[in-house]
Design a protein around this motif. Structure first.
Motif, PDB file in Angstrom:
ATOM      1  N   THR A  14       0.824  -1.208   0.000  1.00 51.64           N
ATOM      2  CA  THR A  14       0.000   0.000   0.000  1.00 51.64           C
ATOM      3  C   THR A  14       0.860   1.260   0.000  1.00 51.64           C
ATOM      4  O   THR A  14       0.590   2.208  -0.743  1.00 51.64           O
ATOM      5  CB  THR A  14      -0.931   0.000   1.229  1.00 51.64           C
ATOM      6  N   SER A  17       2.445   1.820  -3.390  1.00 57.34           N
ATOM      7  CA  SER A  17       1.424   2.277  -4.334  1.00 57.34           C
ATOM      8  C   SER A  17       1.115   3.763  -4.127  1.00 57.34           C
ATOM      9  O   SER A  17       0.957   4.520  -5.097  1.00 57.34           O
ATOM     10  CB  SER A  17       0.145   1.443  -4.167  1.00 57.34           C
ATOM     11  N   LYS A  18       1.067   4.208  -2.881  1.00 62.02           N
ATOM     12  CA  LYS A  18       0.763   5.611  -2.594  1.00 62.02           C
ATOM     13  C   LYS A  18       1.898   6.539  -3.027  1.00 62.02           C
ATOM     14  O   LYS A  18       1.649   7.652  -3.486  1.00 62.02           O
ATOM     15  CB  LYS A  18       0.474   5.779  -1.101  1.00 62.02           C
ATOM     16  N   LYS A  92      -2.525  -0.182  -8.224  1.00 60.67           N
ATOM     17  CA  LYS A  92      -3.859  -0.052  -7.627  1.00 60.67           C
ATOM     18  C   LYS A  92      -4.588  -1.381  -7.582  1.00 60.67           C
ATOM     19  O   LYS A  92      -5.396  -1.634  -6.694  1.00 60.67           O
ATOM     20  CB  LYS A  92      -4.679   0.971  -8.418  1.00 60.67           C
ATOM     21  N   GLN A  95      -3.856  -3.700  -4.195  1.00 64.58           N
ATOM     22  CA  GLN A  95      -4.061  -3.195  -2.842  1.00 64.58           C
ATOM     23  C   GLN A  95      -4.533  -4.269  -1.864  1.00 64.58           C
ATOM     24  O   GLN A  95      -4.366  -4.117  -0.651  1.00 64.58           O
ATOM     25  CB  GLN A  95      -5.043  -2.020  -2.873  1.00 64.58           C
TER      26      GLN A  95
END
Length: 290
Positions: A14, A17-18, A92, A95
């Motif tokens: 996560t 990805s952010k 995405k 996740q």
């Protein structure tokens, strides 16, 4: 030349990805520099007005459970030009993944293969593979993507919370294309826009100043004494500045630095999870004000 990495922790997946999603807000493509200990997202735009330089440095151990790289020579590094929006869309889908595997492959060209292993309701694993095309950067160009050398600092100040800044900038960008930022070493920051018909400014006081090294504390060649109340001003593209405020992670530190070395520049430095992200803009106009 080989590279493979694996993520098993959903928190690491996560966060990674952010980071990529936040970078995508500012730029669409970048150079991904891979080294044994770190990976870097580097953008060098050579625009005269509003060009953005990005330096994002991640410690690989904070994001990957397994990480292996074999470069072409003793430097053991790999440089890849990659479309960030494609990488962001791929991540995405991961996740809720159990495992994410990333591997450099060669088919008809070079690809970064992202293998996402998802759980299913039936208890069996479901695997989705994404191939993201990349361009291998030749070694003769590597010097273009090294960590930038920063000139002497005029002002270094901690910014207010990004959500508060975003609210201000979102209102201002409907009026003007450029944003003027003025700050001093007395904890004062001003955001201002001007057009032929209107002038709007927002003032922040009692902010903390970031103390920098003594050899960088004077921007006039080491002969003048700094006046903490003197403002340094830069003017930047307001939309690109606003994109940075839309980041998906909460940095532990956000520092705004103004440089004066032949031309004025604005540097925004964010730190989180022990990693660092930097964005830099050359100023459209900018002169110190008293």
């Amino acid at each position: 030349m080989r590279f493979r990495a694996k993520q098993l922790d959903i928190g690491c997946i996560t966060r990674f990805s952010k980071v990529v999603a936040t970078l995508t807000k500012s730029v669409k493509s970048c150079v991904l520099r891979l080294t044994p200990d770190k990976l870097y997202f580097v953008v060098v735009e050579r625009g005269t007005v509003g060009g953005v330089n990005v330096w994002c440095e991640l410690i690989q151990a904070n994001f990957f459970d397994d990480y292996r790289i074999e470069g072409r020579d003793e430097s053991n590094e790999i440089y890849l030009e990659i479309a960030l929006d494609q990488l962001s869309r791929t991540l995405k889908t991961a996740q809720n993944a159990q495992v994410v595997k990333i591997k450099l492959t060669k088919k008809q060209g070079a690809f970064l293969m992202v293998e996402v292993i998802q759980p299913s309701l039936a208890g069996a694993q479901r695997t989705v593979v994404h191939d993201i095309p990349v361009i291998v950067v030749p070694q003769r160009l590597w010097s273009d993507y090294q960590e930038p050398v920063m000139p002497d600092i005029d002002v270094s100040i901690y910014l207010p919370p990004l959500k508060m800044l975003k609210s201000v900038v979102d209102r201002m960008k409907n009026i003007s294309c450029y944003l003027m930022l003025s700050a001093n070493m007395n904890g004062e920051l001003t955001l201002k826009i001007e057009t032929d018909t209107v002038s709007v400014a927002t003032y922040f006081k009692e902010l903390m100043n970031h103390q920098f090294a003594a050899d960088n504390s004077i921007s006039s060649g080491g002969t003048a004494v700094r006046n903490n109340e003197q403002f340094s001003q830069v003017t930047v593209d307001i939309k690109k500045f606003g994109h940075l405020m839309q980041g998906q992670f909460a940095p532990t530190k956000v520092i705004c630095k103004s440089y004066k070395h032949n031309e004025h520049r604005l540097n925004i430095s964010m730190e989180t999870w022990g990693d660092q992200k930097c964005c830099e803009w050359p100023s459209a106009t900018g002169v110190p004000t008293s």
